[in-house]
Design a protein around this motif. Structure first.
Motif, PDB file in Angstrom:
ATOM      1  N   ILE A   7       1.012  -1.124   0.045  1.00 18.15           N
ATOM      2  CA  ILE A   7       0.217  -0.085   0.297  1.00 18.15           C
ATOM      3  C   ILE A   7       0.414   1.188   0.019  1.00 18.15           C
ATOM      4  O   ILE A   7       1.945   1.266   0.564  1.00 18.15           O
ATOM      5  N   VAL A   8       0.746   1.602  -0.905  1.00 17.23           N
ATOM      6  CA  VAL A   8       1.084   3.006  -0.778  1.00 17.23           C
ATOM      7  C   VAL A   8       0.643   4.314  -1.297  1.00 17.23           C
ATOM      8  O   VAL A   8      -0.604   4.438  -2.455  1.00 17.23           O
ATOM      9  N   THR A   9       0.235   5.123   0.135  1.00 15.06           N
ATOM     10  CA  THR A   9      -0.470   6.817   0.293  1.00 15.06           C
ATOM     11  C   THR A   9       0.322   7.255  -0.063  1.00 15.06           C
ATOM     12  O   THR A   9       1.474   7.709  -0.240  1.00 15.06           O
ATOM     13  N   GLY A  10      -0.770   8.461  -1.148  1.00 12.32           N
ATOM     14  CA  GLY A  10      -0.518   9.893  -1.818  1.00 12.32           C
ATOM     15  C   GLY A  10       0.122   9.135  -2.998  1.00 12.32           C
ATOM     16  O   GLY A  10       1.384   9.607  -3.487  1.00 12.32           O
ATOM     17  N   SER A  11      -0.087   8.992  -3.941  1.00 12.64           N
ATOM     18  CA  SER A  11       0.830   8.429  -5.030  1.00 12.64           C
ATOM     19  C   SER A  11       0.512   9.156  -6.369  1.00 12.64           C
ATOM     20  O   SER A  11       1.018   9.394  -7.529  1.00 12.64           O
ATOM     21  N   SER A  12      -0.769  10.175  -6.069  1.00 10.29           N
ATOM     22  CA  SER A  12      -0.824  11.078  -7.734  1.00 10.29           C
ATOM     23  C   SER A  12       0.606  11.424  -8.137  1.00 10.29           C
ATOM     24  O   SER A  12       0.384  12.002  -9.428  1.00 10.29           O
ATOM     25  N   ARG A  13       1.110  12.334  -7.043  1.00  8.98           N
ATOM     26  CA  ARG A  13       2.968  12.839  -8.213  1.00  8.98           C
ATOM     27  C   ARG A  13       3.448  12.971  -6.748  1.00  8.98           C
ATOM     28  O   ARG A  13       3.608  11.839  -5.592  1.00  8.98           O
ATOM     29  N   GLY A  14       5.017  13.174  -7.267  1.00  6.05           N
ATOM     30  CA  GLY A  14       5.981  13.088  -6.496  1.00  6.05           C
ATOM     31  C   GLY A  14       6.147  11.648  -6.175  1.00  6.05           C
ATOM     32  O   GLY A  14       6.563  10.925  -6.983  1.00  6.05           O
ATOM     33  N   LEU A  15       7.175  11.877  -4.741  1.00  6.62           N
ATOM     34  CA  LEU A  15       7.474  10.641  -4.304  1.00  6.62           C
ATOM     35  C   LEU A  15       6.853   8.845  -4.239  1.00  6.62           C
ATOM     36  O   LEU A  15       6.913   8.000  -4.549  1.00  6.62           O
ATOM     37  N   GLY A  16       5.560   9.066  -4.069  1.00  4.68           N
ATOM     38  CA  GLY A  16       4.340   8.221  -4.059  1.00  4.68           C
ATOM     39  C   GLY A  16       4.012   7.597  -5.768  1.00  4.68           C
ATOM     40  O   GLY A  16       3.931   6.407  -5.607  1.00  4.68           O
ATOM     41  N   LEU A  17       4.696   8.869  -6.576  1.00  3.75           N
ATOM     42  CA  LEU A  17       3.526   8.477  -7.527  1.00  3.75           C
ATOM     43  C   LEU A  17       5.322   7.447  -8.305  1.00  3.75           C
ATOM     44  O   LEU A  17       5.260   6.543  -9.388  1.00  3.75           O
ATOM     45  N   ALA A  18       6.793   7.870  -8.154  1.00 11.22           N
ATOM     46  CA  ALA A  18       7.539   7.216  -8.934  1.00 11.22           C
ATOM     47  C   ALA A  18       7.830   5.529  -7.363  1.00 11.22           C
ATOM     48  O   ALA A  18       8.293   5.145  -8.368  1.00 11.22           O
ATOM     49  N   LEU A  19       7.184   5.570  -6.262  1.00  7.38           N
ATOM     50  CA  LEU A  19       7.434   4.696  -5.533  1.00  7.38           C
ATOM     51  C   LEU A  19       5.672   3.518  -6.557  1.00  7.38           C
ATOM     52  O   LEU A  19       6.707   2.597  -6.318  1.00  7.38           O
ATOM     53  N   THR A  20       5.568   3.773  -6.877  1.00  5.06           N
ATOM     54  CA  THR A  20       4.386   3.046  -7.367  1.00  5.06           C
ATOM     55  C   THR A  20       4.862   2.335  -8.547  1.00  5.06           C
ATOM     56  O   THR A  20       4.666   1.760  -8.728  1.00  5.06           O
ATOM     57  N   ARG A  21       5.282   3.518  -9.536  1.00  6.39           N
ATOM     58  CA  ARG A  21       5.970   3.083 -10.520  1.00  6.39           C
ATOM     59  C   ARG A  21       7.490   1.474 -10.452  1.00  6.39           C
ATOM     60  O   ARG A  21       7.379   0.556 -10.783  1.00  6.39           O
ATOM     61  N   THR A  22       8.191   2.276  -9.230  1.00  6.15           N
ATOM     62  CA  THR A  22       8.866   1.336  -9.092  1.00  6.15           C
ATOM     63  C   THR A  22       8.798   0.094  -8.217  1.00  6.15           C
ATOM     64  O   THR A  22       9.370  -0.833  -8.801  1.00  6.15           O
ATOM     65  N   LEU A  23       7.796  -0.040  -8.214  1.00  2.05           N
ATOM     66  CA  LEU A  23       7.048  -1.462  -7.007  1.00  2.05           C
ATOM     67  C   LEU A  23       6.395  -1.747  -8.442  1.00  2.05           C
ATOM     68  O   LEU A  23       6.503  -3.371  -7.955  1.00  2.05           O
TER      69      LEU A  23
END
Ligand SMILES: NC(=O)c1ccc[n+]([C@@H]2O[C@H](COP(=O)([O-])OP(=O)(O)OC[C@H]3O[C@@H](n4cnc5c(N)ncnc54)[C@H](OP(=O)(O)O)[C@@H]3O)[C@@H](O)[C@H]2O)c1
Length: 243
Positions: A7-23
């Motif tokens: 689960i990644v909270t706060g994914s619309s931009r920034g670090l959360g978005l980069a994490l979503t891609r990486t994961l």
């Protein structure tokens, strides 16, 4: 093997978005939320319809948070990992910062993270095999920064949460760590003046602000089996500015 879910909270931009891609690239299922969808998530949702879930949710608002966690568990089962990333920053000296801003910082950055961790843990603890909780704090919580006092308090609070929760759930093989980035070139740091940015760059041994992609690989490591005995720690990733 069934992919693990993070689960990644706060994914619309920034670090959360980069994490979503990486994961996603690393093979995880990813369940994410934010208040808005943002520009990049629709394409990711199209590309990974089976492994990516996004739901509009307001971290800090318990009903909305619970509904997101319920949707995640219904879709993917009990999650392996949680990254408490959603956060806001409000600049202003404390003496004049409106109380409503102080409350909103605490509600989103600290109370919200505790609410999510609590809701997720009920599922993590219900099945054997351990898990990972990673709280995104900040070097501001360790070192302070003029005009970010209330923000700093929320981030120091997250580091406290990390240490106490690590003790609470360690015997269940659930690790709890903080990642404390330095200044990242995201929308959040957009309020820094040119002078403040220059000063940060001058004081940073690596000679630049960080990017979300400088931080995501370390989080990927903490989620993995190689990090199974690392818990209760705060990992600073700041190009050396606080060394
Ligand atoms: N940027 C930095 O210099 C820096 C440094 C150290 C630590 N951090 C921390 O790193 C994390 C990510 O920051 P960032 O730089 O990526 O910031 P950002 O670009 O502003 O992104 C913040 C993300 O959190 C989401 N969000 C904010 N409030 C939310 C809420 N109540 N409910 C759900 N989602 C919410 C936002 O989406 P919506 O607006 O669509 O809801 C957005 O996706 C934060 O915890 C921040 O404190 C940042």
């Amino acid at each position: 093997m069934t992919p693990r879910t993070v689960i990644v909270t706060g994914s619309s931009r920034g670090l959360g978005l980069a994490l979503t891609r990486t994961l996603l690239d690393a093979g995880y299922n990813v369940a994410t939320c934010s208040r808005s969808l943002g520009d990049a998530l629709p394409a990711l949702l199209d590309a990974h319809p089976d492994r990516l879930l996004w739901q509009r949710a307001e971290i800090g608002e318990p009903v909305s948070t619970q509904s997101f966690i319920d949707a995640t568990v219904q879709r993917f089962g009990a999650p392996w990992g949680l990254i408490n990333n959603a956060g806001i920053a409000r600049e202003g000296i404390l003496a004049t910062l409106p109380l409503v801003e102080v409350d909103s910082l605490i509600q989103t950055n600290l109370t919200g993270a505790i609410q999510v961790a609590r809701a997720v843990l009920r599922h993590m603890l219900s099945r054997p095999g351990g898990g990972r909780i990673i709280n995104i704090s900040s070097i501001i919580g360790q070192r302070g920064y003029t005009g970010l006092t209330a923000y700093a308090a929320t981030k120091a609070g997250l580091d406290g949460l990390t240490r106490a929760l690590a003790r609470e759930v360690g015997r269940r093989q659930i690790t709890v760590n903080s990642v404390a980035p330095g200044y990242l070139d995201t929308e959040m740091s957009g309020t820094l003046s040119a002078g403040q940015r220059d000063q940060i760059v001058r004081r940073t041994p690596m000679g630049r602000l960080g990017t979300a992609d400088d931080v995501a690989p370390a989080i990927l490591f903490l989620l993995g089996d190689g990090a199974r005995y690392i818990t209760g720690q705060t990992l600073t990733i700041d190009g050396g500015i606080s060394c």
